[in-house]
Write a protein that holds these residues in place. Structure first.
Motif, PDB file in Angstrom:
ATOM      1  N   ARG A  19     -18.288   5.344  20.952  1.00 34.22           N
ATOM      2  CA  ARG A  19     -17.322   6.452  21.003  1.00 34.22           C
ATOM      3  C   ARG A  19     -17.080   6.895  22.441  1.00 34.22           C
TER       4      ARG A  19
ATOM      5  N   LYS B  21     -13.509   6.666  24.280  1.00 36.72           N
ATOM      6  CA  LYS B  21     -12.921   7.875  24.860  1.00 36.72           C
ATOM      7  C   LYS B  21     -12.536   7.643  26.322  1.00 36.72           C
TER       8      LYS B  21
ATOM      9  N   THR C  51      -8.884   8.136  28.047  1.00 37.29           N
ATOM     10  CA  THR C  51      -8.625   9.129  29.103  1.00 37.29           C
ATOM     11  C   THR C  51      -8.313   8.474  30.454  1.00 37.29           C
TER      12      THR C  51
END
Length: 567
Positions: free
Chosen positions: A148, A152, A156
């Motif tokens: 995760r 992420k 980003t």
């Protein structure tokens, strides 16, 4: 009786041996029995029961059946067979079949060792299976969290990955499939295979995490830093050309294009996530860029060096040329007064020739600089070589001038030594006069004459034109030896004369009483009047010592004390 006694001893010995041997064999049987019991009590059933808490399917079910069958065979077949063998061995011992019993014990021990090895293997495999399930359960949650985090970061920082984003996304999707594969294998009871998937996911996540950290930096270098540096190099190269730098030996534009090609290769490698290969190639690219910077900077520094040092070198060469001219005049002057060897003259001519060659070489470089067409770095190399040769010639020139000075210095030292030798010879003659000897031996007068002649030879050699210092040193060495001999002989002769006179005077007290003493002293007096002081002393001592042993030492000691008191 002796035979009976011996027989009895043999029987007793045999019985003792049999008893000890049987006891040892029984002990071994007991040890194997205990070993067998300990193997039966191994916690294999307890460990097997732990597997029942897992999904009894697929690989887990197969392994469970395999281990249970192996354990059942050990407990129901192999260990009972061992038990029967132990009974047979015990029976053999009872019947004194010791060799058979020992062999059977060895075989039984080997079988027990194999059974123990199999049990240990079963336990390890059981622990591995159960441990894999536990580790899988603990680590898969950590890996999901890490996954995760990576996903992420991908979202980003998407703008920093450039054209590598698609490959990163593909690798991330493959990871998702690996998680699904893990769940399926675990559900099917294939815990060991699931363990391999866990390790695979772990390695893949580590690599992806490294890619996420490194790729933006590599892309920044490839897309921003390196192109900017290449633009600066081209700009600086063209500026130097405008300033009329000669850069024909530096194919900068061609090298820059080659580097740009390598940059494209780096980008292509990054698109396929060949990060290690891309990093290696990027290091080569940076080294190529640094080399171009160094070459251009070398030309700039060389231009400064040439303009700053050319005038200094020119002045140094002119000064050196003037100094060598002065040395030539000094050499001619010295040559009139001193003898210079051919080797010395050849050294000066070589120095003069090297100075002229350096002047010609420097003037040729100046001409090339005016005409252009020569890179500053090449000019600098030429000038640095000239500077090195100037330093060498200067050292040789200084050594030659020192040699000329040394000739004059040696002459002055020789004249000082000559004066010192004359003074020493005069001192010897003064001592002779002060001693008021009745006369001097002919051999001594001959030594004085030779010393005077040696000093005269030194004076004549020093007055020679041109002055040959080698001959001066040779004559001076001979004079030093000759004068020193005279001086030493003078002191010895005076001492012998004084002692002879004192011993004769001392012996006068024995002349009337001892005819031999009187005769000896008269002979000593005659030798003394003929200036043979050494022989006179020997005769006088011999005469006095006949009647008074040790008299000579007492006389000499008295003279020394008297002399020190007088001084």
């Amino acid at each position: 009786m002796e035979f009976v006694a011996i027989s009895a001893l043999l029987v007793i010995g045999g019985l003792t041996y049999t008893y000890v041997h049987r006891k040892r064999l029984y002990k071994q049987i007991d040890q194997l029995e205990q070993w067998k019991i300990s193997l039966m009590n191994r916690p294999v059933p307890e460990e097997l029961s732990k597997i029942k808490s897992l999904n009894m399917m697929g690989e887990t079910e197969q392994l469970f059946e395999k281990w249970r069958n192996e354990w059942d065979d050990i407990v129901a077949v192999q260990l009972p067979n061992i038990e029967e063998k132990l009974f047979d061995i015990e029976e053999a011992v009872v019947k004194y079949r010791f060799m058979k019993a020992k062999e059977a014990l060895r075989q039984t021990e080997q079988q027990l060792r194999e059974i123990e090895g199999n049990i240990q293997r079963i336990l390890l495999e059981l622990q591995e299976l159960v441990g894999s399930e536990e580790k899988n359960r603990e680590e898969i949650e950590q890996l999901k969290e890490k996954y995760r985090h990576v996903k992420k970061a991908m979202l980003t920082q998407r703008h920093t990955f450039g054209r590598t984003e698609a490959a990163l996304e593909a690798r991330l999707n493959e990871l998702q499939q690996q998680f699904q594969s893990f769940e399926q294998l675990t559900t099917e009871g294939n815990y060991l295979a699931a363990r391999e998937v866990v390790l695979l996911i772990q390695n893949e996540l580590n690599e992806l995490n490294r890619f996420i950290e490194h790729i933006p930096l590599l892309l920044s270098d490839v897309q921003v830093e390196i192109p900017a540096q290449l633009d600066n190099i081209i700009e600086g190269y063209r500026e130097l050309l405008e300033k009329e730098y000669v850069l024909d030996h530096l194919p900068v534009e061609k090298e820059v294009e080659a580097i740009r090609g390598k940059v494209s290769e780096v980008l292509a490698l990054l698109e396929t996530l060949a990060v290690d290969e891309a990093e290696k190639l990027l290091r080569e690219v940076q080294e190529d860029v640094d080399t171009l910077y160094d070459l251009l900077e070398k030309e700039v520094y060389a231009e400064r060096f040439v303009h700053e040092e050319t005038e200094k070198i020119e002045q140094t060469l002119y000064d050196l040329e003037e100094e060598t001219k002065e040395t030539r005049d000094e050499t001619l002057f010295v040559q009139q007064s001193y003898h210079l060897s051919q080797s010395d003259l050849d050294k000066y001519r070589q120095i003069e020739k090297q100075v002229q060659q350096l002047m010609k070489r420097f003037m040729l470089i100046q001409k090339k600089m005016i005409e252009g067409g020569l890179a500053y770095s090449l000019i600098r190399e030429e000038l640095e070589e000239i500077l090195a040769q100037i330093a060498t010639v200067k050292e040789k020139h200084a050594q030659f001038r020192e040699h000329l000075y040394a000739l004059r210095k040696d002459e002055l030292a020789a004249r000082e030594k000559l004066a010192e030798m004359k003074k020493q010879l005069s001192e010897a003659i003064r001592l002779v006069k002060k001693s008021k000897l009745p006369g001097l031996p002919e051999s001594y007068m001959l030594q004085v004459s030779e010393a005077r002649e040696s000093l005269t030879r030194v004076s004549l050699t020093l007055d020679g034109k041109p002055l040959n210092m080698e001959a001066v040193h040779q004559a001076l060495d001979e004079a030093i030896v000759s004068v020193q001999n005279v001086y030493d002989q003078t002191k010895e002769m005076i001492e012998q004369a004084q002692l002879a006179e004192s011993v004769i005077q001392y012996g006068n007290r024995y002349r009337r009483r001892f005819h031999a003493v009187n005769a000896g002293l008269e002979e000593a007096e005659q030798l003394f009047r003929r200036y043979e002081y050494e022989l006179a002393l020997q005769k006088a001592i011999a005469a006095v010592e006949q009647v008074e042993e040790g008299a000579f030492e007492r006389i000499r000691q008295w003279l020394k004390e008297n002399e020190s008191t007088t001084q």
